[in-house]
Design a protein around this motif. Sequence first.
Motif, short mmCIF file in Angstrom:
data_model
loop_
_atom_site.label_atom_id
_atom_site.label_comp_id
_atom_site.label_asym_id
_atom_site.label_seq_id
_atom_site.Cartn_x
_atom_site.Cartn_y
_atom_site.Cartn_z
N ALA A 183 0.83 -1.21 0.00
CA ALA A 183 0.00 0.00 0.00
C ALA A 183 0.86 1.26 0.00
O ALA A 183 0.58 2.22 -0.72
CB ALA A 183 -0.93 -0.02 1.21
N LEU A 184 1.93 1.25 0.79
CA LEU A 184 2.82 2.42 0.84
C LEU A 184 3.48 2.68 -0.51
O LEU A 184 3.72 3.84 -0.88
CB LEU A 184 3.88 2.22 1.91
N HIS A 185 3.75 1.64 -1.25
CA HIS A 185 4.38 1.80 -2.57
C HIS A 185 3.47 2.61 -3.50
O HIS A 185 3.95 3.33 -4.37
CB HIS A 185 4.67 0.44 -3.19
N HIS A 186 2.16 2.50 -3.29
CA HIS A 186 1.22 3.27 -4.11
C HIS A 186 1.39 4.77 -3.87
O HIS A 186 1.03 5.58 -4.74
CB HIS A 186 -0.22 2.84 -3.77
N GLY A 187 1.93 5.14 -2.72
CA GLY A 187 2.09 6.55 -2.40
C GLY A 187 3.44 7.13 -2.76
O GLY A 187 3.75 8.26 -2.38
N ARG A 188 4.26 6.37 -3.49
CA ARG A 188 5.58 6.88 -3.87
C ARG A 188 5.41 8.18 -4.66
O ARG A 188 4.55 8.29 -5.54
CB ARG A 188 6.35 5.84 -4.68
N GLY A 189 6.20 9.16 -4.33
CA GLY A 189 6.11 10.45 -4.99
C GLY A 189 5.16 11.42 -4.32
O GLY A 189 5.20 12.62 -4.63
N CYS A 190 4.30 10.94 -3.41
CA CYS A 190 3.41 11.85 -2.69
C CYS A 190 4.20 12.56 -1.59
O CYS A 190 4.98 11.95 -0.88
CB CYS A 190 2.24 11.08 -2.07
N VAL A 191 3.95 13.84 -1.42
CA VAL A 191 4.70 14.61 -0.44
C VAL A 191 4.04 14.58 0.93
O VAL A 191 4.65 15.01 1.92
CB VAL A 191 4.88 16.07 -0.90
N ARG A 192 2.79 14.12 1.00
CA ARG A 192 2.08 14.05 2.27
C ARG A 192 1.44 12.68 2.44
O ARG A 192 1.14 12.00 1.45
CB ARG A 192 0.98 15.12 2.36
N GLY A 193 1.17 12.32 3.70
CA GLY A 193 0.48 11.07 3.98
C GLY A 193 -0.40 11.21 5.20
O GLY A 193 -0.05 11.93 6.15
#
Length: 295
Positions: free
Chosen positions: A112-122
């Motif tokens: 799931a975290l890999h889907h957020g690669r490149g996102c600056v916020r979480g």
Amino acid sequence: MEDLIIRPMTAGDVEDAERVSDEGFFELDTRMRRTAGPAPERRSTAHRAAWLERTHHLVRTDPGGCWVAEDTSGVVGTAVSFRRETLWCLATYAVLPGHQGRGIGAPLLAAALHHGRGCVRGMLSATGDQRAVRAYHRAGFELHPQMRLTGRVDRSAIPVDALAKVRDGSAGDVDLMDSLDRLARGAGHGVDHELMLRQWHLLVTDTTTGSGYVYVDERGRPALLAASDRRTGARLLWSALAEAHDQVTVGHVTGANQWVLDVGFAARLQLEQEGYLGLRGMKPPTPYVHSGALL
């Protein structure tokens, strides 16, 4: 586990994922139940239908963020995440009781975290489960304690002008809502507003002195609130509480949103600590009360 497979979730997996989530959170609620608290309950028919519709929505919008863990017995774990603009959010993360502690959760969360690669916020909303919060901390999330307010609203405390300039919202308000979302959390909810408009009741205010919105969910709870300022947020929260006719819960309150406590205490609600808001690359949003799953 040699027979374990971590694979993308399909539409056909959603009911199995709901079962895993329901059983996992029911077991957790039972294990962590406060002595004076209400007995844990499984999802109602209406809440289950809302969960299924939301997860089908996220499988469609973010297939790369939705995962299941499967062994010879079937689906035993699930992680559902999504990206909105530059923000990554975790909607659901659960492992079936009896399968926990076997190395299932870590690869699920990693996918799931890999889907957020490149996102600056979480963003994520966590229970008090120690294994989960340790995993979130290792992943770089700051943990901010959350509170919730519960009880029956003292209707005599509702300000006479609580409903002034607050109206039912519609799809025509999405641009306004996305602009408020961006101010609070750095990203709009975008297509998620389409889902929330189908499932929940929307209240909106938009005046020269302030603007904001609040969704009231299928259980009669304020589910998501964003405002341009605290006074407007308080007016919207009072408007949502005015719709409650029984017990009500205002969840996911962070220390950055003390104005929510002002309203809750005035309404004679009881305060409890409840889990954590996990944040990466951002501060706690305010004036804002996040949704547990859609953040």
